[in-house]
Write a protein that holds these residues in place. Sequence first.
Motif, PDB file in Angstrom:
ATOM      1  N   GLU A  31       0.812  -1.214   0.000  1.00 14.91           N
ATOM      2  CA  GLU A  31       0.000   0.000   0.000  1.00 14.91           C
ATOM      3  C   GLU A  31       0.849   1.269   0.000  1.00 14.91           C
ATOM      4  OE1 GLU A  31      -3.329   0.309   2.632  1.00 14.91           O
ATOM      5  OE2 GLU A  31      -3.740  -1.842   2.487  1.00 14.91           O
ATOM      6  N   GLU A  34       2.096   1.826  -3.517  1.00  9.32           N
ATOM      7  CA  GLU A  34       1.000   2.115  -4.441  1.00  9.32           C
ATOM      8  C   GLU A  34       0.429   3.517  -4.255  1.00  9.32           C
ATOM      9  OE1 GLU A  34      -1.900  -1.035  -4.568  1.00  9.32           O
ATOM     10  OE2 GLU A  34      -0.330  -2.543  -4.577  1.00  9.32           O
ATOM     11  N   GLU A  35       0.582   4.108  -3.075  1.00 10.16           N
ATOM     12  CA  GLU A  35       0.086   5.463  -2.858  1.00 10.16           C
ATOM     13  C   GLU A  35       0.804   6.459  -3.766  1.00 10.16           C
ATOM     14  OE1 GLU A  35       0.179   6.626   1.244  1.00 10.16           O
ATOM     15  OE2 GLU A  35      -1.124   4.983   1.859  1.00 10.16           O
TER      16      GLU A  35
END
Length: 106
Positions: A31, A34-35
Motif C-alpha cells: 500500500e 502504491e500510494e
Amino acid sequence: MEFCDDCGSMMKTEDGTWVCGSCGYEKSRNEETEEGMVTTTGQQESEIVDISDAEDQGRPTTTQECPKCDNDKAYWYMQQIRAADESETRFFVCTECEHKWREDDH
C-alpha cells in the motif's frame, strides 16, 4: 501500474496480489508503494480540441506535385511503417486538396 520482475509485462491486481498475465508471476501488493503511483481513476478527461480548420503552421513543406490535383506544394512527414531496422517512409499531403501519398508511390 506494476511490471513483472520476471518478464517485464504489465501486471494486474487479483485479491491483494499483483499477477502477471503473461508468465503468471505473483507478488503481494504494498500500500505504501502504491500510494505514490499515478492512476487514471478520478482524473478528468481533457477537452478535445478540433483543429481540422486550423492552418498547418509549422509543418515542413516542399515542392512536390500532387498526383490528384497537380498542385506543386505539399506538407511532408516521416513515419516508421516497417521493421525498426529499415528506413522510415516519407509521406506527402497536398496543401490544396489534402491528398496523401508516399514518396515511393508512382
